[in-house]
Design an enzyme around this catalytic site. Structure first.
Site, PDB file in Angstrom:
ATOM      1  CE  LYS A 115      -4.468  -1.351   1.690  1.00 34.55           C
ATOM      2  NZ  LYS A 115      -5.518  -1.114   2.677  1.00 34.55           N
ATOM      3  CE  LYS A 209      -5.193  -7.808  -3.365  1.00 31.75           C
ATOM      4  NZ  LYS A 209      -5.098  -7.798  -1.954  1.00 31.75           N
ATOM      5  CE  LYS A 212     -12.300  -3.271  -1.464  1.00 32.75           C
ATOM      6  NZ  LYS A 212     -13.143  -3.522  -0.283  1.00 32.75           N
TER       7      LYS A 212
HETATM    8  P1  TYM Z   1     -10.837  -6.134   1.987  1.00 35.19           P
HETATM    9  O1  TYM Z   1     -11.811  -5.055   2.290  1.00 35.19           O
HETATM   10  O2  TYM Z   1      -9.665  -5.792   1.138  1.00 35.19           O
HETATM   11  O3  TYM Z   1     -11.560  -7.357   1.296  1.00 35.19           O
HETATM   12  C1  TYM Z   1     -12.728  -7.955   1.851  1.00 35.19           C
HETATM   13  C2  TYM Z   1     -12.723  -9.439   1.581  1.00 35.19           C
HETATM   14  O4  TYM Z   1     -12.642  -9.702   0.173  1.00 35.19           O
HETATM   15  C3  TYM Z   1     -11.577 -10.602  -0.090  1.00 35.19           C
HETATM   16  N1  TYM Z   1     -10.988 -10.278  -1.398  1.00 35.19           N
HETATM   17  C4  TYM Z   1     -10.768 -11.168  -2.380  1.00 35.19           C
HETATM   18  N2  TYM Z   1     -10.993 -12.496  -2.465  1.00 35.19           N
HETATM   19  C5  TYM Z   1     -10.661 -13.110  -3.618  1.00 35.19           C
HETATM   20  N3  TYM Z   1     -10.139 -12.473  -4.693  1.00 35.19           N
HETATM   21  C6  TYM Z   1      -9.901 -11.140  -4.669  1.00 35.19           C
HETATM   22  N4  TYM Z   1      -9.395 -10.525  -5.719  1.00 35.19           N
HETATM   23  C7  TYM Z   1     -10.209 -10.427  -3.463  1.00 35.19           C
HETATM   24  N5  TYM Z   1     -10.112  -9.127  -3.086  1.00 35.19           N
HETATM   25  C8  TYM Z   1     -10.585  -9.058  -1.832  1.00 35.19           C
HETATM   26  C9  TYM Z   1     -10.585 -10.376   1.040  1.00 35.19           C
HETATM   27  O5  TYM Z   1      -9.741 -11.490   1.230  1.00 35.19           O
HETATM   28  C10 TYM Z   1     -11.512 -10.154   2.212  1.00 35.19           C
HETATM   29  O6  TYM Z   1     -11.929 -11.375   2.765  1.00 35.19           O
HETATM   30  N6  TYM Z   1      -8.103  -6.404   6.191  1.00 35.19           N
HETATM   31  C11 TYM Z   1      -9.357  -6.821   5.569  1.00 35.19           C
HETATM   32  C12 TYM Z   1     -10.598  -6.415   6.334  1.00 35.19           C
HETATM   33  C13 TYM Z   1     -10.623  -6.834   7.768  1.00 35.19           C
HETATM   34  C14 TYM Z   1     -10.878  -8.145   8.252  1.00 35.19           C
HETATM   35  C15 TYM Z   1     -10.868  -8.029   9.667  1.00 35.19           C
HETATM   36  C16 TYM Z   1     -11.104  -9.377   7.649  1.00 35.19           C
HETATM   37  C17 TYM Z   1     -10.484  -6.020   8.831  1.00 35.19           C
HETATM   38  N7  TYM Z   1     -10.631  -6.735   9.992  1.00 35.19           N
HETATM   39  C18 TYM Z   1     -11.063  -9.144  10.483  1.00 35.19           C
HETATM   40  C19 TYM Z   1     -11.284 -10.492   8.481  1.00 35.19           C
HETATM   41  C20 TYM Z   1     -11.264 -10.365   9.863  1.00 35.19           C
HETATM   42  C21 TYM Z   1      -9.435  -6.195   4.180  1.00 35.19           C
HETATM   43  O7  TYM Z   1      -8.820  -5.185   3.903  1.00 35.19           O
HETATM   44  O8  TYM Z   1     -10.323  -6.812   3.342  1.00 35.19           O
END
Ligand code: TYM
Length: 352
Positions: A115, A209, A212
């Site tokens: 990031k 991947k 966003k």
């Molecule tokens: P975030 O907001 O980036 O993504 C949310 C969820 O989507 C999944 N994901 C994907 N899965 C497959 N292929 C992709 N291209 C892809 N892009 C995103 C992510 O793996 C995620 O499950 N740090 C986390 C948010 C978070 C969290 C937590 C998750 C904060 N606290 C506690 C679990 C438990 C995040 O930025 O996800």
């Protein structure tokens, strides 16, 4: 009993990576849950501000995410759906965990490194654009807040995509060191549940991947995209010039990603992605893309419709704030109980 927790950042309407990698799995877990299962799904707005956010945009994105969670089928009567910043215990536990977290371990995590170079990491705090962007404490300690999210709810299972696996290993490690330091078992070690579609790739660069933060909107399909938009994005997806269709994620990442997307959108189309590719082996790329767009549109259409209905209902009744407040209230009562235990273990109880 089972406690399921997961989170998603409010960066607008989710894309197919979020949907196939996480949200759809959340809905499935919710719909299969018995009365010994508690589910918590959080819009992690405090994580979002680890890079600079425009306040007006964040406000809009939080709403779009809340509506998206309802639209995919999460039900506030069955799951606790809430905004992280409305439950102060997340920040409170994060501080306590920060006092146990290893800088060395955190510095080996990959997410802050990736990031750091993003345009969003640039901030009004940077007086001049520098070659080396500043690493801010919040971005560095991001996984500690994530650990706090999970550990506050006695979480046993965390459904996520593959990119979050490393953060959850850190969470388990941190839970173990806290327990060890205080000779307690207050935190249990949550299991990671990876979705079958654990890594959906970008349409324009299929070795990365779907994300966003990609500047190119054609790299991802949003769950609210209309049919013609889905068609256009898939039509322009990067594939290769090899004749025919085959499933090989290394040699043919673009085609394989399209096959994966079609298969995971609707598993009834074949027994496996490999099998699906065999069914299409003599088909032209153009025909394959048309078929993928059709399957995506057909399966996402109910989500899009529900999303629009909920937005329209809120225009009329302004009910989302009440719904979100209720979710936060339920989360807070659970998180508050855990914090009382943590406080007393630490010698920080409210009684003298
Ligand atoms: P975030 O907001 O980036 O993504 C949310 C969820 O989507 C999944 N994901 C994907 N899965 C497959 N292929 C992709 N291209 C892809 N892009 C995103 C992510 O793996 C995620 O499950 N740090 C986390 C948010 C978070 C969290 C937590 C998750 C904060 N606290 C506690 C679990 C438990 C995040 O930025 O996800």
């Amino acid at each position: 009993y089972k406690n399921i927790f997961s989170g998603i950042q409010p960066t607008g309407v989710p894309h197919l990576g979020n949907y196939l990698g996480a949200l759809r799995q959340w809905v499935k877990l919710q719909n299969e849950a018995d009365n010994k299962t508690n589910l918590y799904f959080s819009i992690v707005d405090l994580h979002a501000i680890t890079v600079h956010q425009n306040a007006e945009q964040l406000r809009r994105w939080r709403k779009e995410m809340l509506v998206s969670l309802y639209a995919v089928g999460l039900d506030p009567a069955r799951s606790v759906i809430f905004c992280q910043s409305m439950v102060p215990q997340h920040s409170e536990l994060m501080w306590i965990l920060s006092c146990h977290a290893s800088m060395g371990y955190l510095s080996r995590m990959t997410q802050w490194k990736s990031k750091l170079s993003l345009p969003e990491n640039a901030s009004p705090l940077d007086a001049t654009p520098k070659d080396k962007p500043a690493l801010r404490l919040g971005l560095f300690s991001y996984p500690v807040l994530q650990a706090a999210d999970v550990l506050l709810y006695g979480t046993t299972h965390v459904p996520v995509g593959e990119d979050q696996a490393q953060h959850l290993e850190f969470t388990r490690e941190l839970a173990a060191s806290f327990n060890h330091a205080h000779s307690t078992t207050v935190f249990n070690q949550p299991e990671t549940i990876l979705s079958p579609a654990k890594r959906v790739m970008s349409l324009t660069n299929p070795t990365k991947k779907m994300s966003k933060s990609d500047a190119d909107v054609k790299s991802r399909i949003l769950i609210t995209d209309e049919k013609d938009v889905i068609e256009k994005k898939i039509k322009s997806a990067l594939t290769d010039s090899i004749e025919g269709v085959a499933y090989d994620r290394d040699a043919r990442p673009g085609v394989s990603n399209l096959i994966d997307i079609m298969y995971y959108m609707d598993e009834s189309v074949a027994a496996s992605p490999e099998e699906l590719a065999r069914d299409f082996k003599d088909v032209s790329m153009r025909a394959l893309k048309e078929r993928v767009a059709e399957v995506v549109d057909k399966n996402i259409e109910p989500v899009r419709t529900t999303y629009n209905d909920i937005m329209a209902k809120d225009e009329r009744d302004r009910y989302l704030t009440d719904e979100a407040t209720h979710g936060a209230w339920k989360a807070k009562s659970q998180a508050g109980r855990k914090m009382e235990v943590v406080r007393s273990i630490m010698g920080l109880q409210r009684t003298f």
